[in-house]
Design a protein around this motif. Structure first.
Motif, PDB file in Angstrom:
ATOM      1  N   ALA A  53       0.866  -1.244   0.030  1.00  0.00           N
ATOM      2  CA  ALA A  53      -0.054   0.079  -0.032  1.00  0.00           C
ATOM      3  C   ALA A  53       0.654   1.266  -0.035  1.00  0.00           C
ATOM      4  O   ALA A  53       0.524   2.200  -0.476  1.00  0.00           O
ATOM      5  N   ARG A  54       1.861   1.123   0.532  1.00  0.00           N
ATOM      6  CA  ARG A  54       2.941   2.430   0.728  1.00  0.00           C
ATOM      7  C   ARG A  54       4.155   2.195   0.144  1.00  0.00           C
ATOM      8  O   ARG A  54       5.251   2.806   0.267  1.00  0.00           O
ATOM      9  N   ALA A  55       4.038   1.461  -1.075  1.00  0.00           N
ATOM     10  CA  ALA A  55       5.428   1.213  -2.101  1.00  0.00           C
ATOM     11  C   ALA A  55       6.145   2.502  -2.550  1.00  0.00           C
ATOM     12  O   ALA A  55       7.118   2.483  -2.834  1.00  0.00           O
ATOM     13  N   GLY A  56       4.999   3.349  -2.816  1.00  0.00           N
ATOM     14  CA  GLY A  56       5.590   4.630  -3.350  1.00  0.00           C
ATOM     15  C   GLY A  56       6.379   5.381  -2.342  1.00  0.00           C
ATOM     16  O   GLY A  56       7.200   6.326  -2.800  1.00  0.00           O
ATOM     17  N   GLU A  57       6.677   4.935  -1.083  1.00  0.00           N
ATOM     18  CA  GLU A  57       7.550   5.695  -0.221  1.00  0.00           C
ATOM     19  C   GLU A  57       8.755   5.222  -0.214  1.00  0.00           C
ATOM     20  O   GLU A  57       9.892   5.618   0.668  1.00  0.00           O
ATOM     21  N   ILE A  58       8.989   4.105  -0.979  1.00  0.00           N
ATOM     22  CA  ILE A  58      10.392   3.574  -1.151  1.00  0.00           C
ATOM     23  C   ILE A  58      11.263   4.218  -1.861  1.00  0.00           C
ATOM     24  O   ILE A  58      11.114   4.888  -2.867  1.00  0.00           O
ATOM     25  N   LYS A  59      12.532   4.705  -1.144  1.00  0.00           N
ATOM     26  CA  LYS A  59      13.487   5.646  -1.606  1.00  0.00           C
ATOM     27  C   LYS A  59      14.101   5.221  -2.921  1.00  0.00           C
ATOM     28  O   LYS A  59      14.306   5.595  -3.653  1.00  0.00           O
ATOM     29  N   GLN A  60      14.624   3.822  -2.877  1.00  0.00           N
ATOM     30  CA  GLN A  60      15.350   3.418  -4.039  1.00  0.00           C
ATOM     31  C   GLN A  60      14.409   3.198  -5.304  1.00  0.00           C
ATOM     32  O   GLN A  60      13.269   2.457  -5.020  1.00  0.00           O
ATOM     33  N   GLU A  61      14.853   3.823  -6.245  1.00  0.00           N
ATOM     34  CA  GLU A  61      13.577   3.964  -7.213  1.00  0.00           C
ATOM     35  C   GLU A  61      13.666   2.625  -7.900  1.00  0.00           C
ATOM     36  O   GLU A  61      12.431   2.087  -8.285  1.00  0.00           O
ATOM     37  N   LYS A  62      14.709   1.691  -8.172  1.00  0.00           N
ATOM     38  CA  LYS A  62      14.285   0.266  -8.993  1.00  0.00           C
ATOM     39  C   LYS A  62      13.588  -0.523  -8.149  1.00  0.00           C
ATOM     40  O   LYS A  62      12.893  -1.174  -8.464  1.00  0.00           O
ATOM     41  N   ARG A  63      13.840  -0.485  -6.833  1.00  0.00           N
ATOM     42  CA  ARG A  63      13.297  -1.211  -6.024  1.00  0.00           C
ATOM     43  C   ARG A  63      11.801  -0.970  -5.733  1.00  0.00           C
ATOM     44  O   ARG A  63      10.940  -1.910  -5.800  1.00  0.00           O
TER      45      ARG A  63
END
Length: 982
Positions: A222-232
């Motif tokens: 649900a909060r995947a957009g908060e992940i800093k690493q772009e590729k991940r």
């Protein structure tokens, strides 16, 4: 299962692959069958069972089960069609081992579980949950990460390869998350082995970091957009659906509809003979020896089991396969032909071709348990009786509430008129509801008297052949209800005549799998097991119909397959002369039973207890301390640790060996303590096995003991008895003879014991063409004294008893292939001297050496030997590459024609005796058979008239089939008890 109990769940599929990949390839020497994985599995399982009490945390399992994958499509394939799609086929040499490993599990006396549609891990998860709910603990024997999601306060894992416990801390240490987050971690990482997609680019370390940051998979997605690493971040967003599908794939089901309850997994002691039988079939010599030592079993006395070989095509189904003998060196191994017949290109008019054709026809009908009819009214039963009479051959079986036919109640019976056409008639099934005694009868059952009236017309009609499996039980059962079965065949005995020693057992279940390729419904499936087991009268009638109908159906099919093979193999006369006519004779003997004096047994029990107690005090004095005499460990420590006696050797477990042979050897060297131990063991065994146990076998209705005879238990044709075993009561010790004094004649009767004199030596003189022995028997000379005179040049008259004793030991030892080592031990002489005796014996009687050599040559060429009446005993392992196995089979093959011929002679005598006594106007009754001895109960006034009739029948039993070149001699006498009569 209750609080405090501990369940071990073994990941059997994991064990298989660990065993296969961890060990070098191994094949069975006799036929090159791959068995490396089976060997590794058996050794790992044996070690686990033996070492369970020595784990780091002191775990002692109370319940135990081994779980396997069913090897077929599961619900996960419906969720994700590519699940496990990239898995390659199992190695070709591993395929036939899958079924063998399941058989190994059963041989270990352990539950072997699998379920279609589910993986082993799902069953493990379900049983772990059930154990937790019952208040017990669980140890999962595996290191598979897929199972780590189950670890918790009451569930741990154990990696047997590393001897390492895996609890919550170990899971966290390995994966960086606690067990409850392992599902989410695997959903992210995926699994290349099982083709679980996961999220590309996310490994275990990254997945653990993400779960620590976001808490769980749903929050992360649900909060995947908060992940800093772009590729991940992009990979997770693009593969959200894959992550959710992966979670479903890796989540273990804890709600599998399992049929076996936890109480059925109670860990039982190993069944030594059963396990050794399987291990010998696999030719695992070292493990066989270790198991024999640990279970106190004489491995040499155990026949190899039969095994099921799973074909490549069957590898993806449940545990079914073609049954083959334990060694493929025999000509009758071909699983492609259900009847085990010769190749298909043979002349179609030969008996072998007919046997194969009939077998194929019997197998062609598919089993449909729902088609079996439950007969609950007289008109339908009458119609079926008419149909059976018209058919001329009918499969028949009784269902009862006890294995003892003398005390059992008839619950119902089943019949089959042709393959696939069978019915069950319930007569005495109870509801389980109502009064404290278990409730009343289930409604709509035919009154037993009415049903048996119709059945009598069928069973007593000689024009209709009744086919049974182990029919002696049914004969006894029906005779108690006033019905005498006329005209019958027994599939168990037909199989025994055909394949004695070749395929292990001759029970219906194994015969069905071997010849029909059909796995029968087990009794456990209908009646349960352990504490939850019910008697057959409490079984649901629908279940009973499927089970009993199948019994009759399978029995009739087996008859169609096996009976023609008697003609093809030219063994009809053996079956008709030695097997079938003996069935009603033994049935009558079992029903008669013999009287036993409880007071004599009670007095003997007390005296044996006193004798054992006295020996215990002497043992303690000799040892210098008190210890548990029955403990091999403590005894070994005393003999070899403290006292330092010579000849000590340790078993694989590190304990000193204190086997009977070790103690006998030490006693023969003059050491007093081992002799006292041997004497103590003999007394305590006599007490527990006979004086204490025999009263429990006295039938409350007849007040007599009724032993049960097994016709198909040995490879040579000898009968065996059980419940109780009356053939092993010692005769050479005073205590053993005193036990026989408790077997008494009823008032107004005497017991007559009639015993063949040296029958096996007489048979040897006949088959080996030995002039000196034949002449000695003809002249009535003391054969042992004559042998001593021939060998040692000592006159018969005034011969020292020691010289005669040595000759006697050699005479009987030669029959059993005794070695110089064995003779030296028996006579307490140097091995060189014993070797000289044996060499001199063969020089004086060269015919014996010629007989031995020719018998071994014949056995190697044919795989079997024959008695003088044509009975075959198979020894396929006589061609084994293993020298010890080959030597053992050679000795057995040499002895079998002699022992088997003697057994056949007494069988012929018993069959004729049942007619001869009443034809002579005598009321004598034959009660027991103990190897070469028959015991009768005779009215006092008829003793003098009866003994000559008994002698005449026994001494002429071989005629006219075989004219022996030496006379048979029978010693008979009468007394009030068995000991005095012998």
């Amino acid at each position: 299962m209750k609080k405090g109990d501990h369940l071990f769940l073994v990941d059997g599929s994991g064990y298989i692959f660990r065993a296969y990949h961890a060990l070098p390839p191994l094949t069975r020497k006799s036929d090159n069958l791959p068995v490396g994985a089976v060997s590794g599995f058996c050794n790992m399982l044996w070690k686990l069972l033996r070492d369970a009490r020595n784990t780091d945390v002191g775990i002692v399992p109370t319940h135990f089960a081994v779980i396997f994958d069913y090897s077929s499509k599961t619900f996960r394939h419906d969720l994700y069609s590519d699940y496990k799609a990239n898995r390659s086929a199992p190695p070709e040499d591993l395929v036939p081992q899958f079924g063998l490993i399941r058989q190994a599990t059963r041989a270990f006396n352990l539950p072997c579980l699998e379920m279609e549609g589910f993986e082993a891990d799902d069953l493990i998860a379900t049983y772990a949950r059930l154990a937790c709910e019952a208040g017990g603990d669980t140890t999962i024997v595996s290191s598979d990460k897929d199972l780590m999601q189950l670890v918790g306060p009451s569930v741990t894992m154990y990696d047997p390869m590393k001897d390492r416990q895996i609890g919550i801390p170990e899971v966290i240490e390995k994966w960086g998350v606690p067990p409850e987050k392992m599902i989410d971690l695997q959903a992210l990482t995926g699994d290349s082995v099982d083709n679980v997609p996961g999220v590309p680019g996310i490994g275990p370390k990254t997945a653990a970091q993400l779960l620590e940051q976001f808490g769980d998979l749903d929050t992360l997605l649900a909060r995947a957009g908060e992940i800093k690493q772009e590729k991940r971040r992009q990979s997770i967003i693009d593969n959200t659906d894959n992550a959710r599908v992966s979670r479903e794939l890796v989540t273990l089901r804890t709600d599998v509809p399992v049929s076996e309850a936890l109480d059925e997994f109670v860990l039982e002691s190993p069944d030594g003979p059963k396990l050794i039988s399987f291990l010998k079939a696999m030719e695992f010599t070292s493990l066989t020896r270790r198991v024999a030592e640990a279970t106190g079993t004489e491995a040499a006395e155990i026949e190899p089991a039969e095994v099921v070989i799973q074909s490549k095509e069957e590898a993806h189904g449940p545990d079914v396969g073609a049954r083959v003998p334990s060694s493929a060196s025999t000509s009758e191994t071909a699983p492609a032909s259900p009847a085990g017949a010769e190749p298909a290109q043979q002349d179609q008019n030969t008996p072998s071709a007919l046997a194969e054709a009939l077998a194929q026809a019997a197998v062609a009908h598919k089993f449909d348990h729902e088609a079996y009819v439950c007969i609950r009214d007289l008109q339908t039963l009458a119609d079926w009786m008419a149909e059976a009479s018209a058919a001329g051959v009918v499969g028949f079986d009784t269902e009862t509430n006890s294995l003892d036919p003398m005390q059992a109640e008839l619950c119902g019976f089943s019949i089959a008129t042709r393959p696939g056409r069978a019915a069950y008639v319930p007569l005495n099934h109870k509801s389980g509801q109502g009064d404290l005694l278990g409730g009343g009868l289930v409604e709509n059952q035919i009154p037993i008297r009415d049903a048996l009236t119709l059945l009598r017309n069928l069973l007593e009609n000689p024009a209709v052949l009744k086919v049974g499996q182990n029919l002696k039980y049914d004969l006894v059962m029906m005779n108690r209800y006033g019905i005498d079965i006329a005209s019958y065949d027994d599939t168990m005995l037909i199989s025994y005549v055909l394949d004695a020693g070749l395929n292990g057992g001759h029970g219906m279940d194994s015969l069905s799998e071997r010849w029909i390729g059909h796995k029968t419904i087990s009794y456990k499936e209908v009646a349960g097991s352990g504490k939850t087991m019910i008697t057959f009268d409490m079984v649901d009638i629908d279940k009973a119909t499927r089970y009993a109908g199948e019994d009759a159906d399978v029995t009739l099919r087996l008859w169609h397959i096996l009976k023609p093979r008697l003609v093809a193999k030219k063994l009809v006369s053996v079956y008709e002369r030695l097997e079938r006519p003996l069935v009603p004779v033994l049935a009558q003997m079992e029903q008669r039973g013999i009287s036993v004096d409880r007071q004599i047994l009670s007095r003997l029990s007390g005296e044996l207890a006193q004798g054992a107690a006295g020996l215990e005090e002497e043992i303690y004095q000799l040892a210098g301390e008190k210890f548990t005499i029955g403990s091999p460990k403590q005894l070994g420590d005393i003999l070899f640790g403290k006292m330092g006696l010579p000849g000590g050797s340790k078993t694989k477990t590190g304990q000193w060996s204190t086997s009977a042979q070790v103690l006998e050897d030490l006693a023969a060297e003059g050491h007093p303590l081992p002799r006292k131990i041997v004497d103590w063991r003999q007394l305590t065994k006599l007490k527990s096995t006979y004086t204490d146990a025999l009263p429990g076998y006295i039938n409350p209705r007849t007040n007599r003991v009724h032993t049960s005879y097994a016709l198909a238990a040995t490879s040579t044709g000898r009968l065996s008895s059980s419940e109780p075993n009356l053939q092993n009561i010692p005769i050479r010790t005073s205590e053993g003879r005193r036990i026989r004094t408790a077997f008494i004649a009823d008032k107004g009767y005497k017991l007559v014991s009639a015993d063949y004199s040296q029958i096996e030596l007489r048979v040897l003189a006949h088959v080996a063409e030995i002039p000196q022995l034949r002449q000695a028997f003809e002249d009535g000379i003391d054969i042992h004294a004559m042998t001593a005179s021939e060998m040692f040049g000592v006159p018969v008259e005034g011969m020292p008893s020691e010289v005669r004793r040595r000759a006697k030991a050699i005479n009987f030892g030669i029959i059993y292939g005794i070695s110089a080592f064995g003779l030296a031990n028996q006579l307490s002489i140097p091995r060189e001297e014993a070797s000289d005796y044996i060499k001199r014996y063969f020089e004086r009687f060269p015919g014996i050496r010629d007989y031995m050599d020719s018998t071994k040559t014949f056995a190697r060429a044919n795989g079997y030997v024959e008695t003088i009446f044509g009975r075959r005993a198979h020894y396929p392992e006589i061609r084994s590459a293993n020298p010890q196995m080959r030597a053992f089979n050679e000795r057995a093959a040499i002895n079998a024609p002699i022992q088997g011929s003697a057994a056949d002679i007494i069988r012929r005598a018993m069959v004729r005796m049942e007619k001869a006594l009443p034809e002579a106007g005598l009321d004598a009754r034959m009660l027991l058979q103990v190897h070469d001895e028959l015991i009768f109960e005779v009215p006092d006034e008829e003793v003098e008239a009866t003994i000559p009739v008994i002698r005449s029948v026994m001494e002429g039993a071989a005629m006219p089939a075989v004219a022996l070149k030496v006379p048979l001699q029978v010693e008979a006498r009468a007394a009030d008890n068995w000991d005095e009569a012998h």
